[in-house]
Design a protein around this motif. Structure first.
Motif, PDB file in Angstrom:
ATOM      1  N   ASN A 182     -24.097  16.297  -7.476  1.00  0.00           N
ATOM      2  CA  ASN A 182     -22.998  15.926  -8.366  1.00  0.00           C
ATOM      3  C   ASN A 182     -22.092  14.933  -7.645  1.00  0.00           C
ATOM      4  N   VAL A 183     -21.874  13.787  -8.263  1.00  0.00           N
ATOM      5  CA  VAL A 183     -21.076  12.717  -7.661  1.00  0.00           C
ATOM      6  C   VAL A 183     -19.682  12.708  -8.290  1.00  0.00           C
ATOM      7  N   PHE A 184     -18.650  12.835  -7.450  1.00  0.00           N
ATOM      8  CA  PHE A 184     -17.268  12.889  -7.915  1.00  0.00           C
ATOM      9  C   PHE A 184     -16.548  11.588  -7.581  1.00  0.00           C
ATOM     10  N   ASP A 185     -15.570  11.254  -8.411  1.00  0.00           N
ATOM     11  CA  ASP A 185     -14.842  10.003  -8.229  1.00  0.00           C
ATOM     12  C   ASP A 185     -13.924  10.022  -7.016  1.00  0.00           C
TER      13      ASP A 185
ATOM     14  N   THR B 126     -15.836  30.530   0.869  1.00  0.00           N
ATOM     15  CA  THR B 126     -15.834  31.514   1.940  1.00  0.00           C
ATOM     16  C   THR B 126     -16.711  32.714   1.573  1.00  0.00           C
ATOM     17  N   GLY B 127     -17.563  33.110   2.505  1.00  0.00           N
ATOM     18  CA  GLY B 127     -18.466  34.226   2.261  1.00  0.00           C
ATOM     19  C   GLY B 127     -19.777  33.836   1.625  1.00  0.00           C
ATOM     20  N   ASN B 128     -20.030  32.544   1.488  1.00  0.00           N
ATOM     21  CA  ASN B 128     -21.286  32.079   0.892  1.00  0.00           C
ATOM     22  C   ASN B 128     -22.466  32.436   1.779  1.00  0.00           C
ATOM     23  N   ALA B 129     -23.664  32.336   1.213  1.00  0.00           N
ATOM     24  CA  ALA B 129     -24.880  32.692   1.948  1.00  0.00           C
ATOM     25  C   ALA B 129     -25.732  31.473   2.287  1.00  0.00           C
ATOM     26  N   LEU B 130     -25.173  30.271   2.180  1.00  0.00           N
ATOM     27  CA  LEU B 130     -25.951  29.068   2.434  1.00  0.00           C
ATOM     28  C   LEU B 130     -26.323  28.941   3.910  1.00  0.00           C
ATOM     29  N   THR B 131     -27.508  28.391   4.138  1.00  0.00           N
ATOM     30  CA  THR B 131     -27.995  28.177   5.499  1.00  0.00           C
ATOM     31  C   THR B 131     -28.474  26.739   5.641  1.00  0.00           C
ATOM     32  N   GLU B 132     -28.888  26.395   6.829  1.00  0.00           N
ATOM     33  CA  GLU B 132     -29.431  25.069   7.109  1.00  0.00           C
ATOM     34  C   GLU B 132     -30.621  24.759   6.214  1.00  0.00           C
ATOM     35  N   ASP B 133     -31.394  25.775   5.864  1.00  0.00           N
ATOM     36  CA  ASP B 133     -32.562  25.567   5.007  1.00  0.00           C
ATOM     37  C   ASP B 133     -32.207  25.638   3.521  1.00  0.00           C
ATOM     38  N   SER B 134     -31.417  26.631   3.128  1.00  0.00           N
ATOM     39  CA  SER B 134     -31.148  26.825   1.702  1.00  0.00           C
ATOM     40  C   SER B 134     -30.233  25.754   1.118  1.00  0.00           C
ATOM     41  N   ILE B 135     -29.484  25.027   1.975  1.00  0.00           N
ATOM     42  CA  ILE B 135     -28.614  23.961   1.474  1.00  0.00           C
ATOM     43  C   ILE B 135     -29.430  22.901   0.741  1.00  0.00           C
ATOM     44  N   LYS B 136     -30.693  22.780   1.115  1.00  0.00           N
ATOM     45  CA  LYS B 136     -31.547  21.756   0.503  1.00  0.00           C
ATOM     46  C   LYS B 136     -31.926  22.098  -0.933  1.00  0.00           C
ATOM     47  N   ASP B 137     -31.685  23.331  -1.347  1.00  0.00           N
ATOM     48  CA  ASP B 137     -31.966  23.748  -2.728  1.00  0.00           C
ATOM     49  C   ASP B 137     -30.676  24.014  -3.508  1.00  0.00           C
ATOM     50  N   ALA B 138     -29.552  23.638  -2.917  1.00  0.00           N
ATOM     51  CA  ALA B 138     -28.254  23.959  -3.524  1.00  0.00           C
ATOM     52  C   ALA B 138     -27.730  22.812  -4.386  1.00  0.00           C
ATOM     53  N   ARG B 139     -26.687  23.131  -5.152  1.00  0.00           N
ATOM     54  CA  ARG B 139     -25.964  22.103  -5.915  1.00  0.00           C
ATOM     55  C   ARG B 139     -24.918  21.516  -4.973  1.00  0.00           C
ATOM     56  N   ILE B 140     -25.054  20.244  -4.678  1.00  0.00           N
ATOM     57  CA  ILE B 140     -24.207  19.611  -3.669  1.00  0.00           C
ATOM     58  C   ILE B 140     -23.263  18.612  -4.321  1.00  0.00           C
ATOM     59  N   GLY B 141     -22.000  18.652  -3.927  1.00  0.00           N
ATOM     60  CA  GLY B 141     -21.007  17.703  -4.397  1.00  0.00           C
ATOM     61  C   GLY B 141     -20.732  16.648  -3.342  1.00  0.00           C
TER      62      GLY B 141
ATOM     63  N   VAL C 224     -19.975  23.576  -7.800  1.00  0.00           N
ATOM     64  CA  VAL C 224     -21.065  23.180  -6.902  1.00  0.00           C
ATOM     65  C   VAL C 224     -21.146  24.233  -5.798  1.00  0.00           C
ATOM     66  N   ASP C 225     -22.304  24.330  -5.173  1.00  0.00           N
ATOM     67  CA  ASP C 225     -22.490  25.324  -4.113  1.00  0.00           C
ATOM     68  C   ASP C 225     -21.883  24.879  -2.784  1.00  0.00           C
ATOM     69  N   ALA C 226     -21.862  23.559  -2.565  1.00  0.00           N
ATOM     70  CA  ALA C 226     -21.335  23.027  -1.312  1.00  0.00           C
ATOM     71  C   ALA C 226     -20.856  21.611  -1.547  1.00  0.00           C
ATOM     72  N   VAL C 227     -19.922  21.172  -0.717  1.00  0.00           N
ATOM     73  CA  VAL C 227     -19.456  19.783  -0.763  1.00  0.00           C
ATOM     74  C   VAL C 227     -19.682  19.161   0.608  1.00  0.00           C
TER      75      VAL C 227
END
Length: 285
Positions: free
Chosen positions: A183-186, A147-162, A200-203
């Motif tokens: 990052n791949v989780f079980d 909550t309160g993150n600054a991710l956008t439609e464009d910046s998500i492509k440079d983020a750490r994704i779970g 991670v920045d987003a899941v």
């Protein structure tokens, strides 16, 4: 609801052990459901994998779909109550839930079950490995972040994704978004725990799962976007199932009678904190 939908019925989640082809899957103990019934009991027949019961593979947690953290604590939910109504029309009073890893389900590695219900997206590669049921929902991808993150439609492509192992989100994040760190989780729980912790920045996973987990996060996470993939969600049958046609017919009846829409209103919207998928902004990729 129609067809005596609010009639009380008890479903026992049997406690006996379930034989699976992979060691990570586990059967659980007894529990009771509280799902409304529709239609007439015993209008269809199958030869169930385990005599006297309807055995369903699941992948928990799945808020809104199977409300409870373990098979013995499940009380209701969209997919659970769909399974309950299928069993009712099959004349089977016992529904057994067996928790299994998602990747084992879509790889067809389990046995002795009647159907797997785990918000499984229909894809061509999977269709070559497993037998899909009649589709029963649409499949879209959801994105959640602190909550309160600054991710956008464009910046998500440079983020750490779970993402979760075995899901279509793995190649989507890697190839369609081109994210530098995936990052791949079980399992679902570990993935969302990492999202809350900021590991991670987003899941990303099925939008319905995202909405449920965010609503359950006590304000620690928020839904920030969705990708409209136009996909479909279906169950998975054991390879060569002789009962697939009968169960498909019941799923078609549940859709045609509007029962699945009623279950969606009853269990999904409340579990999503009242947030409709239509309220989530659509992102391009």
């Amino acid at each position: 609801m129609a067809h005596a939908m609010m009639k009380s019925f008890k479903y026992v989640l049997a406690a006996s052990a379930m034989v699976l082809a992979v060691g990570s899957a586990s059967a659980e103990t007894q529990g009771y459901g509280d799902c409304p019934l529709t239609g007439e009991r015993g209008t269809h027949q199958i030869t169930p994998a385990v005599p006297g019961q309807f055995t369903v593979l699941v992948n928990l947690p799945a808020v809104g779909q199977f409300n409870g953290n373990t098979p013995d604590t499940i009380t209701d939910g969209y997919e659970f109550c769909m399974a309950v109504n299928i069993a009712h029309r099959l004349g089977l009073d016992t529904v057994k839930l067996v928790n299994a890893s998602f990747d084992s389900i879509v790889a067809g590695q389990n046995n002795e079950y009647d159907i797997a219900l785990a918000l499984i997206s229909v894809t061509e590669p999977r269709d070559e490995v497993v037998d899909f049921s009649e589709p029963y929902a649409e499949s879209n991808y959801g994105v959640a972040a602190q909550t309160g993150n600054a991710l956008t439609e464009d910046s998500i492509k440079d983020a750490r994704i779970g993402v979760q192992a075995g899901t279509t989100l793995v190649p989507f994040a890697q190839n369609e978004l081109g994210a530098p760190t995936v990052n791949v989780f079980d399992d679902t729980a570990a993935m969302f725990t990492a999202g809350v912790a900021g590991t991670v920045d987003a899941v990303m996973t099925d939008l319905g799962v995202v909405l449920g987990q965010v609503a359950n996060s006590r304000g620690k996470l928020e839904v920030i976007g969705r990708y409209a993939t136009g996909g479909l969600t279906a169950g998975v049958y054991p390879e060569g199932s002789d009962d697939a046609e009968v169960i498909d017919e019941i799923i078609q009846e549940l859709k045609a009678d509007g029962i699945l829409k009623e279950l969606e209103s009853a269990y999904l919207l409340p579990s999503w904190g009242g947030v409709s998928p239509d309220d989530v902004p659509v992102w391009n990729y």
